[in-house]
Every structure is written in C-alpha cells, then in structure tokens.
Design a protein around this motif. Structure first.
Motif, PDB file in Angstrom:
ATOM      1  N   UNK A   1      -9.959 -26.508 -53.375  1.00  0.00           N
ATOM      2  CA  UNK A   1      -9.189 -26.052 -54.534  1.00  0.00           C
ATOM      3  C   UNK A   1      -8.075 -25.122 -54.081  1.00  0.00           C
ATOM      4  N   UNK A   2      -6.885 -25.381 -54.573  1.00  0.00           N
ATOM      5  CA  UNK A   2      -5.726 -24.525 -54.331  1.00  0.00           C
ATOM      6  C   UNK A   2      -5.347 -23.896 -55.672  1.00  0.00           C
ATOM      7  N   UNK A   3      -5.508 -22.573 -55.763  1.00  0.00           N
ATOM      8  CA  UNK A   3      -5.249 -21.874 -57.026  1.00  0.00           C
ATOM      9  C   UNK A   3      -4.699 -20.488 -56.719  1.00  0.00           C
ATOM     10  N   UNK A   4      -4.024 -19.860 -57.699  1.00  0.00           N
ATOM     11  CA  UNK A   4      -3.495 -18.511 -57.480  1.00  0.00           C
ATOM     12  C   UNK A   4      -4.609 -17.504 -57.227  1.00  0.00           C
ATOM     13  N   UNK A   5      -4.337 -16.555 -56.346  1.00  0.00           N
ATOM     14  CA  UNK A   5      -5.320 -15.512 -56.060  1.00  0.00           C
ATOM     15  C   UNK A   5      -5.330 -14.483 -57.188  1.00  0.00           C
ATOM     16  N   UNK A   6      -6.524 -14.016 -57.526  1.00  0.00           N
ATOM     17  CA  UNK A   6      -6.686 -13.025 -58.590  1.00  0.00           C
ATOM     18  C   UNK A   6      -7.322 -11.769 -58.001  1.00  0.00           C
ATOM     19  N   UNK A   7      -6.673 -10.627 -58.212  1.00  0.00           N
ATOM     20  CA  UNK A   7      -7.158  -9.357 -57.689  1.00  0.00           C
ATOM     21  C   UNK A   7      -8.018  -8.657 -58.738  1.00  0.00           C
ATOM     22  N   UNK A   8      -9.248  -8.300 -58.358  1.00  0.00           N
ATOM     23  CA  UNK A   8     -10.117  -7.514 -59.233  1.00  0.00           C
ATOM     24  C   UNK A   8     -10.254  -6.091 -58.731  1.00  0.00           C
ATOM     25  N   UNK A   9      -9.587  -5.756 -57.648  1.00  0.00           N
ATOM     26  CA  UNK A   9      -9.657  -4.423 -57.061  1.00  0.00           C
ATOM     27  C   UNK A   9      -8.952  -4.443 -55.728  1.00  0.00           C
ATOM     28  N   UNK A  10      -8.862  -3.300 -55.057  1.00  0.00           N
ATOM     29  CA  UNK A  10      -8.148  -3.251 -53.775  1.00  0.00           C
ATOM     30  C   UNK A  10      -8.783  -4.114 -52.691  1.00  0.00           C
ATOM     31  N   UNK A  11     -10.091  -4.356 -52.788  1.00  0.00           N
ATOM     32  CA  UNK A  11     -10.777  -5.138 -51.765  1.00  0.00           C
ATOM     33  C   UNK A  11     -11.494  -6.353 -52.324  1.00  0.00           C
ATOM     34  N   UNK A  12     -11.280  -6.648 -53.586  1.00  0.00           N
ATOM     35  CA  UNK A  12     -11.985  -7.755 -54.227  1.00  0.00           C
ATOM     36  C   UNK A  12     -10.971  -8.734 -54.788  1.00  0.00           C
ATOM     37  N   UNK A  13     -11.045  -9.982 -54.360  1.00  0.00           N
ATOM     38  CA  UNK A  13     -10.130 -11.019 -54.838  1.00  0.00           C
ATOM     39  C   UNK A  13     -10.880 -12.340 -54.906  1.00  0.00           C
ATOM     40  N   UNK A  14     -10.406 -13.230 -55.766  1.00  0.00           N
ATOM     41  CA  UNK A  14     -11.053 -14.525 -55.923  1.00  0.00           C
ATOM     42  C   UNK A  14     -10.034 -15.545 -56.423  1.00  0.00           C
ATOM     43  N   UNK A  15     -10.506 -16.788 -56.530  1.00  0.00           N
ATOM     44  CA  UNK A  15      -9.711 -17.876 -57.077  1.00  0.00           C
ATOM     45  C   UNK A  15     -10.502 -18.515 -58.205  1.00  0.00           C
ATOM     46  N   UNK A  16      -9.813 -19.055 -59.199  1.00  0.00           N
ATOM     47  CA  UNK A  16     -10.526 -19.679 -60.297  1.00  0.00           C
ATOM     48  C   UNK A  16      -9.757 -20.825 -60.915  1.00  0.00           C
ATOM     49  N   UNK A  17     -10.493 -21.693 -61.611  1.00  0.00           N
ATOM     50  CA  UNK A  17      -9.913 -22.742 -62.442  1.00  0.00           C
ATOM     51  C   UNK A  17     -10.372 -22.487 -63.869  1.00  0.00           C
ATOM     52  N   UNK A  18      -9.446 -22.654 -64.825  1.00  0.00           N
ATOM     53  CA  UNK A  18      -9.717 -22.294 -66.203  1.00  0.00           C
ATOM     54  C   UNK A  18      -9.366 -23.434 -67.148  1.00  0.00           C
ATOM     55  N   UNK A  19     -10.078 -23.480 -68.255  1.00  0.00           N
ATOM     56  CA  UNK A  19      -9.715 -24.416 -69.316  1.00  0.00           C
ATOM     57  C   UNK A  19      -8.285 -24.109 -69.749  1.00  0.00           C
ATOM     58  N   UNK A  20      -7.468 -25.137 -69.829  1.00  0.00           N
ATOM     59  CA  UNK A  20      -6.055 -24.966 -70.134  1.00  0.00           C
ATOM     60  C   UNK A  20      -5.157 -25.082 -68.923  1.00  0.00           C
ATOM     61  N   UNK A  21      -5.722 -24.980 -67.712  1.00  0.00           N
ATOM     62  CA  UNK A  21      -4.921 -25.152 -66.503  1.00  0.00           C
ATOM     63  C   UNK A  21      -4.467 -26.605 -66.376  1.00  0.00           C
ATOM     64  N   UNK A  22      -3.216 -26.805 -65.995  1.00  0.00           N
ATOM     65  CA  UNK A  22      -2.741 -28.142 -65.643  1.00  0.00           C
ATOM     66  C   UNK A  22      -2.927 -28.305 -64.147  1.00  0.00           C
ATOM     67  N   UNK A  23      -3.692 -29.316 -63.745  1.00  0.00           N
ATOM     68  CA  UNK A  23      -4.056 -29.462 -62.344  1.00  0.00           C
ATOM     69  C   UNK A  23      -3.705 -30.854 -61.834  1.00  0.00           C
ATOM     70  N   UNK A  24      -3.525 -30.943 -60.529  1.00  0.00           N
ATOM     71  CA  UNK A  24      -3.387 -32.223 -59.830  1.00  0.00           C
ATOM     72  C   UNK A  24      -4.689 -32.479 -59.088  1.00  0.00           C
ATOM     73  N   UNK A  25      -5.217 -33.675 -59.241  1.00  0.00           N
ATOM     74  CA  UNK A  25      -6.506 -34.030 -58.645  1.00  0.00           C
ATOM     75  C   UNK A  25      -6.331 -35.272 -57.788  1.00  0.00           C
ATOM     76  N   UNK A  26      -6.864 -35.211 -56.579  1.00  0.00           N
ATOM     77  CA  UNK A  26      -6.844 -36.354 -55.671  1.00  0.00           C
ATOM     78  C   UNK A  26      -8.283 -36.691 -55.319  1.00  0.00           C
ATOM     79  N   UNK A  27      -8.641 -37.948 -55.480  1.00  0.00           N
ATOM     80  CA  UNK A  27      -9.996 -38.384 -55.169  1.00  0.00           C
ATOM     81  C   UNK A  27     -10.159 -39.854 -55.485  1.00  0.00           C
ATOM     82  N   UNK A  28     -11.358 -40.363 -55.260  1.00  0.00           N
ATOM     83  CA  UNK A  28     -11.644 -41.772 -55.554  1.00  0.00           C
ATOM     84  C   UNK A  28     -12.064 -41.901 -57.016  1.00  0.00           C
ATOM     85  N   UNK A  29     -11.371 -42.768 -57.735  1.00  0.00           N
ATOM     86  CA  UNK A  29     -11.650 -42.971 -59.155  1.00  0.00           C
ATOM     87  C   UNK A  29     -12.760 -43.999 -59.321  1.00  0.00           C
TER      88      UNK A  29
END
Length: 239
Positions: free
Chosen positions: A146-174
C-alpha cells in the motif's frame, strides 16, 4: 557538672541522613512514573499490527514486474468489463465488512505503522471499491503493498491508512464473480481482486483528510461551543 555532660544524648546523624534520602527517593520515583506514563501514552497511539517475522511475506517477482509495467502504461480497466487476468483499476472505497475506527463516513479500513513490514498491517477482510461501471471486492488487503500519505500522531509516532472515500488505484488479478440484484448495473459486484495474495494499492486522491477519532471529537466539541462564523452562519431572513 561532669555528670550532666555525660548524661546528654549523643547527636544522631542517622536522622539527618534519613531526612535527606527519603525525599530524594520519593522524587526519583515520581520522575520515573511520569516518564513511564509518557512512554505508555505514545505507544498507545501507535497502530498495533500483527507481530510476524519480518520478511515472511515474499514479493512475487512476476507480479512486481507487472505492477511496474501497469504503472508505466497507466491503462485503467473498467470494473464491469474486467476479465480473469491481471488488471489495474481506479475506484473509490465505498464500504467494508468492518473498520478500524474514524470519523463517520471516513472510517479506516487498513492501517500500518510507518516503516513496518507488510506483515504488521491490519485491515478489514472485505473492502468494496466502485468506479462508474460497477463494484468489486478486495481480499487479503492486510497483505497488500500500500502506498498512502504518512500520518503523524506525534513526534515519534506515524502510520499509513486507507479510508472509506479514498480514491485508489489497485493492481492485481481479477476474479470474475458477479452477484447482486440491484437493477442499476453500476451497483452490482463483478468480481474480486487479491484472492491470490498479490495486491498493489495506491491512494490516487484523498478529498478530505481523514481525522483521528480524538481529533473528530475535539472538533465537534469546538463547533458546539463556539458561534458559527459569518461564512457558516445561516442567511438572515428578509421576510
């Protein structure tokens, strides 16, 4: 006089030592407890993914090559017209069978710590993505790259997330698997992606920045406690 001097008690230095050591020990204890609470609070904000051996998810070289070529070509396949082969689609996350919390309508469906391996991610089991032609389900999203924007929750805490409403590109076997009874063909599910464990997801656009639960609560409290701004205030009636 000699008897009075002999009877006078000797000065006890042990009391002085205790008077100094006891407050010092209490101060050290209080400082240690304060530091432990700060560390604990920071760790509680950190996303807790599954703890698995690093590197247990090995990349498929063939799939990695297809991802590279698909990103270079940028050819998108409409969901309703997809066939049983590797494809690239673009759509909006509309729903999931569960979520990791968040603002209503913007719930998180996938999250991982910044810098953590894919094994540490947590996600909903089934996530629905829709484009203008139809819908599909994503499986094994917790194993996806997953490639998503980094989200800072504090000076030493960061994460990535996917949310309902995000427009995403998906590559895989259908995998074609049509179901649904809605007369509107754009609301039918035409298949799934990620069933074989290979899935690449990239956030294409995020119209509204997702708010953490505590931020949403704080913003709601501020909105209730403060009067509306002139731009937000309802227009005065002229009648």
């Amino acid at each position: 006089m000699l008897d009075d001097a002999a009877a006078a008690p000797a000065f006890e230095w042990s009391y002085v030592v205790l008077a100094v050591l006891i407050p010092a020990a209490i101060l050290v204890y209080m400082l240690g407890m304060s530091r432990a609470k700060r560390i604990g609070s920071a760790r509680n904000l950190e996303p807790k993914g599954r703890r698995m051996p690093k590197g247990s998810l090995k990349s498929d070289p063939q799939f990695a090559g297809f991802v590279g070529r698909a990103l270079q070509r940028g050819v998108l396949t409409p969901i309703a017209g997809a066939e049983a082969q590797p494809i690239m689609i673009r759509g909006v996350i509309t729903s999931a069978d569960g979520n990791l919390g968040g603002a209503p309508g913007r719930e998180c469906v996938w999250r991982n710590r910044s810098g953590a391996p894919r094994d540490a991610a947590v996600a909903a089991e089934l996530v629905v993505v829709a484009d203008s032609t139809g819908r599909l389900t994503l499986e094994n999203l917790d194993h996806a790259e997953v490639i998503a924007p980094e989200e800072k929750a504090g000076p030493r805490v960061a994460s990535y997330g996917l949310y309902i409403g995000d427009e995403i590109e998906v590559i895989g076997r259908f995998k074609p698997e049509r179901f649904g009874t809605d007369p509107d063909p754009t609301r039918l599910v035409y298949g799934s992606m990620g069933g074989d464990g290979n899935l690449y997801v990239r956030v294409h656009s995020r119209p509204i920045a997702p708010a953490a639960a505590e931020t949403a609560v704080r913003a709601g409290a501020e909105a209730l406690s403060s009067p509306p701004s002139p731009a937000q205030a309802p227009p005065e009636s002229t009648e």
